[in-house]
Design a protein around this motif. Structure first.
Motif, PDB file in Angstrom:
ATOM      1  N   VAL A 398       0.831 -23.062 -13.654  1.00 48.02           N
ATOM      2  CA  VAL A 398       2.013 -23.131 -12.791  1.00 48.02           C
ATOM      3  C   VAL A 398       2.433 -24.579 -12.600  1.00 48.02           C
ATOM      4  O   VAL A 398       3.629 -24.916 -12.635  1.00 48.02           O
ATOM      5  CB  VAL A 398       1.739 -22.458 -11.438  1.00 48.02           C
ATOM      6  N   THR A 399       1.463 -25.461 -12.416  1.00 43.24           N
ATOM      7  CA  THR A 399       1.766 -26.886 -12.242  1.00 43.24           C
ATOM      8  C   THR A 399       2.447 -27.452 -13.478  1.00 43.24           C
ATOM      9  O   THR A 399       3.401 -28.230 -13.392  1.00 43.24           O
ATOM     10  CB  THR A 399       0.474 -27.674 -11.960  1.00 43.24           C
ATOM     11  N   ALA A 400       1.971 -27.039 -14.650  1.00 38.92           N
ATOM     12  CA  ALA A 400       2.598 -27.485 -15.902  1.00 38.92           C
ATOM     13  C   ALA A 400       4.037 -26.968 -16.007  1.00 38.92           C
ATOM     14  O   ALA A 400       4.946 -27.691 -16.455  1.00 38.92           O
ATOM     15  CB  ALA A 400       1.778 -27.017 -17.098  1.00 38.92           C
ATOM     16  N   ALA A 401       4.242 -25.728 -15.585  1.00 45.35           N
ATOM     17  CA  ALA A 401       5.592 -25.165 -15.615  1.00 45.35           C
ATOM     18  C   ALA A 401       6.517 -25.892 -14.651  1.00 45.35           C
ATOM     19  O   ALA A 401       7.708 -26.088 -14.928  1.00 45.35           O
ATOM     20  CB  ALA A 401       5.543 -23.682 -15.260  1.00 45.35           C
ATOM     21  N   LEU A 402       5.991 -26.331 -13.518  1.00 43.79           N
ATOM     22  CA  LEU A 402       6.799 -27.092 -12.564  1.00 43.79           C
ATOM     23  C   LEU A 402       7.269 -28.401 -13.165  1.00 43.79           C
ATOM     24  O   LEU A 402       8.378 -28.871 -12.909  1.00 43.79           O
ATOM     25  CB  LEU A 402       5.985 -27.349 -11.294  1.00 43.79           C
ATOM     26  N   GLN A 403       6.434 -29.009 -13.976  1.00 43.10           N
ATOM     27  CA  GLN A 403       6.808 -30.263 -14.643  1.00 43.10           C
ATOM     28  C   GLN A 403       8.023 -30.037 -15.550  1.00 43.10           C
ATOM     29  O   GLN A 403       8.946 -30.858 -15.596  1.00 43.10           O
ATOM     30  CB  GLN A 403       5.632 -30.787 -15.463  1.00 43.10           C
ATOM     31  N   ARG A 404       8.053 -28.899 -16.230  1.00 44.35           N
ATOM     32  CA  ARG A 404       9.163 -28.608 -17.148  1.00 44.35           C
ATOM     33  C   ARG A 404      10.434 -28.250 -16.401  1.00 44.35           C
ATOM     34  O   ARG A 404      11.538 -28.419 -16.918  1.00 44.35           O
ATOM     35  CB  ARG A 404       8.769 -27.461 -18.070  1.00 44.35           C
ATOM     36  N   SER A 405      10.294 -27.757 -15.140  1.00 42.72           N
ATOM     37  CA  SER A 405      11.466 -27.307 -14.383  1.00 42.72           C
ATOM     38  C   SER A 405      12.124 -28.439 -13.608  1.00 42.72           C
ATOM     39  O   SER A 405      13.177 -28.239 -13.010  1.00 42.72           O
ATOM     40  CB  SER A 405      11.069 -26.190 -13.407  1.00 42.72           C
ATOM     41  N   ARG A 406      11.513 -29.603 -13.573  1.00 45.93           N
ATOM     42  CA  ARG A 406      12.055 -30.713 -12.778  1.00 45.93           C
ATOM     43  C   ARG A 406      13.344 -31.253 -13.374  1.00 45.93           C
ATOM     44  O   ARG A 406      13.501 -31.295 -14.577  1.00 45.93           O
ATOM     45  CB  ARG A 406      11.016 -31.827 -12.651  1.00 45.93           C
TER      46      ARG A 406
END
Length: 406
Positions: A398-406
């Motif tokens: 989830v943390t990795a996905a948050l990086q892509r959504s920024r």
């Protein structure tokens, strides 16, 4: 110093807000600390008592965890409406009523002769305690000068961390000297005393505006928040991280009270002293997130939780002690990062965003904390560690996905 206090007092009178350095501000900060302390002492006081419930009531470890899971579950659901209720009644009355009801229920619970009656009381305590977290935050945002609100909020959150620690340690010590019923009754009495203290000493609201809780407005706010992928990821992290954290603390007591350790209840309860690391790690990780970025710092915190979990696998107190300390230190750091991140991401309806996050946070405590008991029953501590490890792996994704959504 006198000049600063007089200047602050004058500002209080002119703006109506509580200003740092004034007696009213210091009093409010202390009382909010007391409120947070008592709330979380009441909520988590049963955690070190789970082995006692197994022995006295003949329930399984998973069933014993319901004494905490039911409370956090009802608290989670009620949080979604507690803030709206306080919009119509007022902040201070809701906080006082919540503490008083929780304290009286705690005393009743200590006298309950059967398991199901005790669980019913604990569930009602969850409903009562919902009147504190979101409402206290609303009080700070309304009554404290914005420049001083951060410190006041920090003291409240510090009170929750110390309360969660002290409630666990206090009940373990009192149980070791007397009985678990006496311990639960003492925590209940402290909550009643906290309610009286808040009623007598917390400065009254001066900026509260009574308004009806509009269901349509709430639904509109929730719809906007729940369609933001980044916020959904942050909400899910509350579930995953808190679920793993509570699961570890639910069953570490069983691990330490059985061979090869066979520690006394008071010694097992001392494990919860590691909560003091949370008071340090929250502002520390907050500073690091500003310097290195929230995503990178959050990933580091979750990785440290994994490292602490690995140390808990060793049958040695020399590994378990630093493992539980590292796990706790990292969890509170991650929690502070996610909480601040939500505030930045939710540009509108921040109060509702916080309520949804807290809902997911306590739902994780409820569901994962109970499900962990099944892993304990079938596979012992290794099963619990594997389950928590899975939650943390998902949190990394989830943390990795948050990086892509920024």
């Amino acid at each position: 110093m006198r000049d600063e206090i007089e200047t602050g007092a004058q500002a209080d009178a002119e703006t109506g807000y509580l200003q740092a350095g004034t007696p009213a501000y210091r009093r409010a900060s202390r009382i909010l600390f007391v409120a947070g302390f008592s709330t979380f002492a009441t909520l988590y006081c049963v955690q070190p008592l789970l082995p006692d419930f197994v022995r006295e009531f003949g329930v399984t470890p998973a069933e014993s965890s319901l004494s905490l899971s039911l409370t956090t579950g009802l608290l989670a659901g009620a949080l979604l409406v507690a803030g709206a209720i306080s919009d119509g009644i007022g902040r201070k009355p809701v906080m006082v009523a919540a503490l008083l009801a929780a304290g009286l229920l705690g005393i009743v619970g200590a006298l309950m002769p059967d398991w199901h009656g005790f669980l019913a009381v604990r569930a009602l305590e969850g409903l009562a305690l919902s009147g504190l977290p979101a409402v206290a935050m609303a009080y700070v945002s309304e009554e404290v000068d914005p420049k001083s609100a951060g410190v006041a909020m920090g003291l409240y959150i510090g009170g929750t961390a110390i309360g969660g620690m002290s409630g666990r340690v206090l009940t373990a010590i009192v149980t070791d000297l007397g009985t678990w019923r006496l311990a639960v009754g003492v925590v209940g009495a402290l909550a009643v005393a906290a309610a009286v203290t808040v009623w007598l000493a917390l400065p009254p609201s001066r900026h509260f505006v009574r308004r009806a809780a509009g269901l349509k407005a709430l639904v509109r706010a929730w719809r906007g928040l729940l369609t933001d992928p980044a916020l959904l990821g942050l909400f899910s992290l509350g579930f995953l991280l808190m679920g793993g954290f509570v699961t570890v603390f639910n069953y570490i007591g069983f691990r330490l009270s059985e061979p090869p350790f066979e520690l006394r209840p008071a010694v097992v309860g001392a494990v919860f002293l590691v909560y003091s690391f949370g008071v340090v790690s929250s502002p520390l990780f907050g500073g690091w997130s500003g310097r290195f970025g929230s995503n990178r710092t959050l990933a580091t915190a979750v990785a440290l939780m994994v490292g602490g979990l690995v140390l808990l696998e060793f049958d040695s107190l020399f590994a378990i002690a630093p493992g539980i300390a590292l796990f706790t230190f990292a969890f509170f750091g991650a929690h502070s990062i996610v909480s601040a991140w939500i505030g930045r991401r939710a540009t509108v309806a921040r109060g509702q965003a916080s309520s949804i996050y807290l809902f997911c946070y306590y739902l994780g405590s409820t569901l994962a904390g109970t499900l962990g008991g099944l892993f304990w029953h079938d596979h012992g501590w290794t099963g619990v560690a594997a389950f928590v490890g899975l939650l943390l792996v998902i949190a990394v994704a989830v943390t990795a996905a948050l990086q892509r959504s920024r």
